[in-house]
Design a protein around this motif. Structure first.
Motif, mmCIF file in Angstrom:
data_model
loop_
_atom_site.group_PDB
_atom_site.id
_atom_site.type_symbol
_atom_site.label_atom_id
_atom_site.label_comp_id
_atom_site.label_asym_id
_atom_site.label_seq_id
_atom_site.Cartn_x
_atom_site.Cartn_y
_atom_site.Cartn_z
ATOM 1 N N LEU A 277 0.830 -1.203 0.000
ATOM 2 C CA LEU A 277 0.000 0.000 0.000
ATOM 3 C C LEU A 277 0.868 1.257 0.000
ATOM 4 O O LEU A 277 0.616 2.201 -0.755
ATOM 5 C CB LEU A 277 -0.935 -0.002 1.205
ATOM 6 N N ILE A 278 1.897 1.265 0.804
ATOM 7 C CA ILE A 278 2.809 2.417 0.854
ATOM 8 C C ILE A 278 3.491 2.599 -0.504
ATOM 9 O O ILE A 278 3.607 3.727 -0.998
ATOM 10 C CB ILE A 278 3.839 2.252 1.992
ATOM 11 N N LYS A 279 3.909 1.512 -1.119
ATOM 12 C CA LYS A 279 4.537 1.594 -2.443
ATOM 13 C C LYS A 279 3.573 2.200 -3.462
ATOM 14 O O LYS A 279 3.948 3.053 -4.266
ATOM 15 C CB LYS A 279 4.994 0.209 -2.893
ATOM 16 N N ARG A 280 2.317 1.768 -3.443
ATOM 17 C CA ARG A 280 1.297 2.300 -4.359
ATOM 18 C C ARG A 280 1.109 3.800 -4.133
ATOM 19 O O ARG A 280 1.097 4.592 -5.060
ATOM 20 C CB ARG A 280 -0.013 1.551 -4.156
ATOM 21 N N LEU A 281 0.964 4.208 -2.879
ATOM 22 C CA LEU A 281 0.743 5.624 -2.568
ATOM 23 C C LEU A 281 1.956 6.481 -2.925
ATOM 24 O O LEU A 281 1.806 7.613 -3.395
ATOM 25 C CB LEU A 281 0.368 5.792 -1.096
ATOM 26 N N GLU A 282 3.151 5.951 -2.740
ATOM 27 C CA GLU A 282 4.353 6.682 -3.143
ATOM 28 C C GLU A 282 4.397 6.870 -4.654
ATOM 29 O O GLU A 282 4.778 7.934 -5.147
ATOM 30 C CB GLU A 282 5.608 5.963 -2.650
ATOM 31 N N SER A 283 3.994 5.864 -5.378
ATOM 32 C CA SER A 283 3.956 5.959 -6.831
ATOM 33 C C SER A 283 2.927 6.993 -7.275
ATOM 34 O O SER A 283 3.178 7.799 -8.173
ATOM 35 C CB SER A 283 3.651 4.586 -7.434
ATOM 36 N N TRP A 284 1.752 6.968 -6.651
ATOM 37 C CA TRP A 284 0.739 7.980 -6.963
ATOM 38 C C TRP A 284 1.278 9.378 -6.650
ATOM 39 O O TRP A 284 1.074 10.309 -7.417
ATOM 40 C CB TRP A 284 -0.531 7.742 -6.170
ATOM 41 N N LYS A 285 1.942 9.530 -5.526
ATOM 42 C CA LYS A 285 2.480 10.843 -5.135
ATOM 43 C C LYS A 285 3.465 11.349 -6.189
ATOM 44 O O LYS A 285 3.422 12.521 -6.581
ATOM 45 C CB LYS A 285 3.164 10.747 -3.770
ATOM 46 N N TYR A 286 4.322 10.475 -6.658
ATOM 47 C CA TYR A 286 5.321 10.844 -7.663
ATOM 48 C C TYR A 286 4.650 11.321 -8.957
ATOM 49 O O TYR A 286 5.114 12.250 -9.606
ATOM 50 C CB TYR A 286 6.241 9.648 -7.933
ATOM 51 N N HIS A 287 3.546 10.669 -9.327
ATOM 52 C CA HIS A 287 2.848 10.967 -10.580
ATOM 53 C C HIS A 287 1.584 11.811 -10.375
ATOM 54 O O HIS A 287 0.765 11.913 -11.288
ATOM 55 C CB HIS A 287 2.451 9.656 -11.277
ATOM 56 N N TRP A 288 1.411 12.411 -9.211
ATOM 57 C CA TRP A 288 0.151 13.043 -8.860
ATOM 58 C C TRP A 288 -0.377 14.050 -9.895
ATOM 59 O O TRP A 288 -1.552 13.968 -10.277
ATOM 60 C CB TRP A 288 0.215 13.670 -7.472
ATOM 61 N N PRO A 289 0.408 15.011 -10.376
ATOM 62 C CA PRO A 289 -0.147 15.953 -11.369
ATOM 63 C C PRO A 289 -0.662 15.245 -12.625
ATOM 64 O O PRO A 289 -1.759 15.563 -13.112
ATOM 65 C CB PRO A 289 1.032 16.873 -11.695
ATOM 66 N N ASP A 290 0.089 14.272 -13.131
ATOM 67 C CA ASP A 290 -0.347 13.516 -14.307
ATOM 68 C C ASP A 290 -1.561 12.644 -13.994
ATOM 69 O O ASP A 290 -2.448 12.475 -14.829
ATOM 70 C CB ASP A 290 0.786 12.644 -14.854
ATOM 71 N N LEU A 291 -1.604 12.097 -12.806
ATOM 72 C CA LEU A 291 -2.733 11.262 -12.397
ATOM 73 C C LEU A 291 -4.017 12.091 -12.328
ATOM 74 O O LEU A 291 -5.068 11.671 -12.811
ATOM 75 C CB LEU A 291 -2.438 10.604 -11.049
ATOM 76 N N CYS A 292 -3.930 13.290 -11.780
ATOM 77 C CA CYS A 292 -5.103 14.168 -11.716
ATOM 78 C C CYS A 292 -5.557 14.563 -13.117
ATOM 79 O O CYS A 292 -6.764 14.551 -13.412
ATOM 80 C CB CYS A 292 -4.796 15.404 -10.876
ATOM 81 N N LEU A 293 -4.615 14.893 -13.990
ATOM 82 C CA LEU A 293 -4.975 15.222 -15.376
ATOM 83 C C LEU A 293 -5.668 14.041 -16.057
ATOM 84 O O LEU A 293 -6.636 14.222 -16.798
ATOM 85 C CB LEU A 293 -3.737 15.630 -16.164
#
Length: 101
Positions: free
Chosen positions: A69-85
């Motif tokens: 879960l921590i690995k997933r959330l860290e990955s989302w954090k790294y890609h957050w602007p692109d993920l929101c777009l």
């Protein structure tokens, strides 16, 4: 197929009549018909709160370790602007709404 615990979380979220839940949603950073390796995830549940004007990305785990879960959330954090777009583009989420894990 949704596991039991994911279903329990989904039903809890659906108890709020202003909440809509989409299970196993594809989060794809790049547009196109097929996701590129390392540029997508399947999120257990995306809950949309019309009352709060917020999209929640929900991961369900009953593991004794939260490492994945921590690995997933860290990955989302790294890609957050692109993920929101991507969520604006692919899911039609209003850009003025909050997106939160």
């Amino acid at each position: 197929m949704t596991d039991y615990f994911q279903g329990v979380v989904a039903e809890f979220l659906r108890a709020d009549r202003s909440m809509f839940v989409n299970p196993e949603i594809l989060l794809q950073l790049d547009p196109g018909p097929s996701p590129k390796k390392g540029r997508y995830w399947y999120c257990d549940l995306m809950a949309i709160s019309l009352r709060q004007k917020t999209a929640y990305l929900c991961e369900v785990t009953y593991s004794s370790s939260v490492a994945a879960l921590i690995k997933r959330l860290e990955s989302w954090k790294y890609h957050w602007p692109d993920l929101c777009l991507a969520l604006h583009r692919d899911c039609g989420i209003d850009p003025t709404w909050v997106i939160a894990p």
